[in-house]
Write an enzyme that holds these catalytic residues in place. Sequence first.
Site, PDB file in Angstrom:
ATOM      1  N   SER A   1       0.470  -1.390  -0.003  1.00  0.00           N
ATOM      2  CA  SER A   1       0.461  -0.056   0.276  1.00  0.00           C
ATOM      3  C   SER A   1       0.801   1.709   0.483  1.00  0.00           C
ATOM      4  CB  SER A   1      -1.273  -0.219   1.240  1.00  0.00           C
ATOM      5  OG  SER A   1      -1.081   1.354   1.346  1.00  0.00           O
TER       6      SER A   1
ATOM      7  N   HIS B   1      -1.582  -2.259  -3.890  1.00  0.00           N
ATOM      8  CA  HIS B   1      -2.798  -1.646  -3.262  1.00  0.00           C
ATOM      9  C   HIS B   1      -3.521   0.068  -3.222  1.00  0.00           C
ATOM     10  CE1 HIS B   1      -6.155  -2.416  -0.053  1.00  0.00           C
ATOM     11  NE2 HIS B   1      -5.434  -1.454   0.389  1.00  0.00           N
TER      12      HIS B   1
ATOM     13  N   ASP C   1      -5.344   2.828  -1.421  1.00  0.00           N
ATOM     14  CA  ASP C   1      -6.460   3.467  -0.946  1.00  0.00           C
ATOM     15  C   ASP C   1      -6.298   4.645  -1.394  1.00  0.00           C
ATOM     16  OD1 ASP C   1      -6.008   0.843   1.146  1.00  0.00           O
ATOM     17  OD2 ASP C   1      -3.794   1.697   1.245  1.00  0.00           O
TER      18      ASP C   1
ATOM     19  N   MET D   1      -9.918   6.917   0.015  1.00  0.00           N
ATOM     20  CA  MET D   1     -10.490   7.774   0.877  1.00  0.00           C
ATOM     21  C   MET D   1     -11.583   8.740   0.647  1.00  0.00           C
ATOM     22  SD  MET D   1      -8.277   7.239   4.157  1.00  0.00           S
ATOM     23  CE  MET D   1      -6.995   5.329   3.804  1.00  0.00           C
TER      24      MET D   1
ATOM     25  N   HIS E   1      -8.980  -0.025  -3.091  1.00  0.00           N
ATOM     26  CA  HIS E   1      -9.662  -0.088  -2.156  1.00  0.00           C
ATOM     27  C   HIS E   1      -9.842   0.912  -2.059  1.00  0.00           C
ATOM     28  CE1 HIS E   1      -9.538  -0.482   2.862  1.00  0.00           C
ATOM     29  NE2 HIS E   1     -10.245  -1.065   2.345  1.00  0.00           N
TER      30      HIS E   1
ATOM     31  N   MET F   1     -12.718   3.748  -0.033  1.00  0.00           N
ATOM     32  CA  MET F   1     -13.153   4.171   0.816  1.00  0.00           C
ATOM     33  C   MET F   1     -13.941   4.974   1.127  1.00  0.00           C
ATOM     34  SD  MET F   1      -9.986   2.263   3.072  1.00  0.00           S
ATOM     35  CE  MET F   1      -9.153   2.409   1.595  1.00  0.00           C
TER      36      MET F   1
ATOM     37  N   MET G   1     -10.422  -6.089   6.816  1.00  0.00           N
ATOM     38  CA  MET G   1      -9.886  -4.762   7.394  1.00  0.00           C
ATOM     39  C   MET G   1      -9.161  -5.019   8.700  1.00  0.00           C
ATOM     40  SD  MET G   1      -9.932  -2.300   5.278  1.00  0.00           S
ATOM     41  CE  MET G   1      -8.869  -1.199   6.719  1.00  0.00           C
TER      42      MET G   1
ATOM     43  N   ASP H   1      -5.749  -6.484   5.233  1.00  0.00           N
ATOM     44  CA  ASP H   1      -5.545  -5.793   5.771  1.00  0.00           C
ATOM     45  C   ASP H   1      -5.495  -4.661   6.792  1.00  0.00           C
ATOM     46  OD1 ASP H   1      -4.620  -2.564   3.919  1.00  0.00           O
ATOM     47  OD2 ASP H   1      -6.554  -2.478   3.741  1.00  0.00           O
TER      48      ASP H   1
END
Length: 216
Positions: free
Chosen positions: A6, A31, A33, A35, A63, A65, A134, A173
Amino acid sequence: MILAPSILTVKEEERNSVLEELIGLGIIYLHLDIMDGKFVPNTTPGVSMLKKINKFDFVFDTHLMVEDPINYIDKFYKAGSDIITFHYEAVDNVQQVINKILSLNIKCGISIKPNTDPKVLLPYLKDLDQVLIMSVEPGFGGQKFMDNALDKIKYLDNLRNNNDEYHYLIEVDGGVNLSNVSKIREAGANVVVMGTALINSSDKASVIKEVDNLWE
Ligand code: DX5
Ligand code: ZN
């Protein structure tokens, strides 16, 4: 078996050199992330970042979020996402989001937060390519691994071993490091995300090698 770095904590000016280094070390899964500052109390660059790094030859494991992930799917697909994982907790109509992702012929994952029971995924498991457990509250890198993730991994691994309809990988993760990765592996995980434990290491090659050795 897969180690997915990540790059959440990597500064923009260092991103390209870190990615080149990871490619050189044989990393295939990256990966990402994403957000929105609403589903989690942190924000990250979104599709603009993926566009910039799409020239690198990774499987982009995205991913999300974010609230209302359905609104992001086309944009990430066009920018190069190979796998899109959204949060169970972020949507009302889970099946609609799954169908949208699968209609693009990319892989679909669902993630659950530490307090979510994996049983909620039962109606959807047959459609999923990946389940992301998670092991920290989503939002930030560098947190401590929560052991309750191990029971969830075992539960999902056991279901998969007893049902031919299921083909999902189990990804973990949050807080994964060299001290806990073997118990995560033993519980049945297939993909481990590593942020700070890999990215902040002065010897990434040896971290990757140590994880690789576990899979053999
Ligand atoms: C947290 C993110 C993670 C994070 C992992 O919300 O989903 O992917 O970057 O970082 P570490 O390995 O430092 O917990
Ligand atoms: Zn993540």
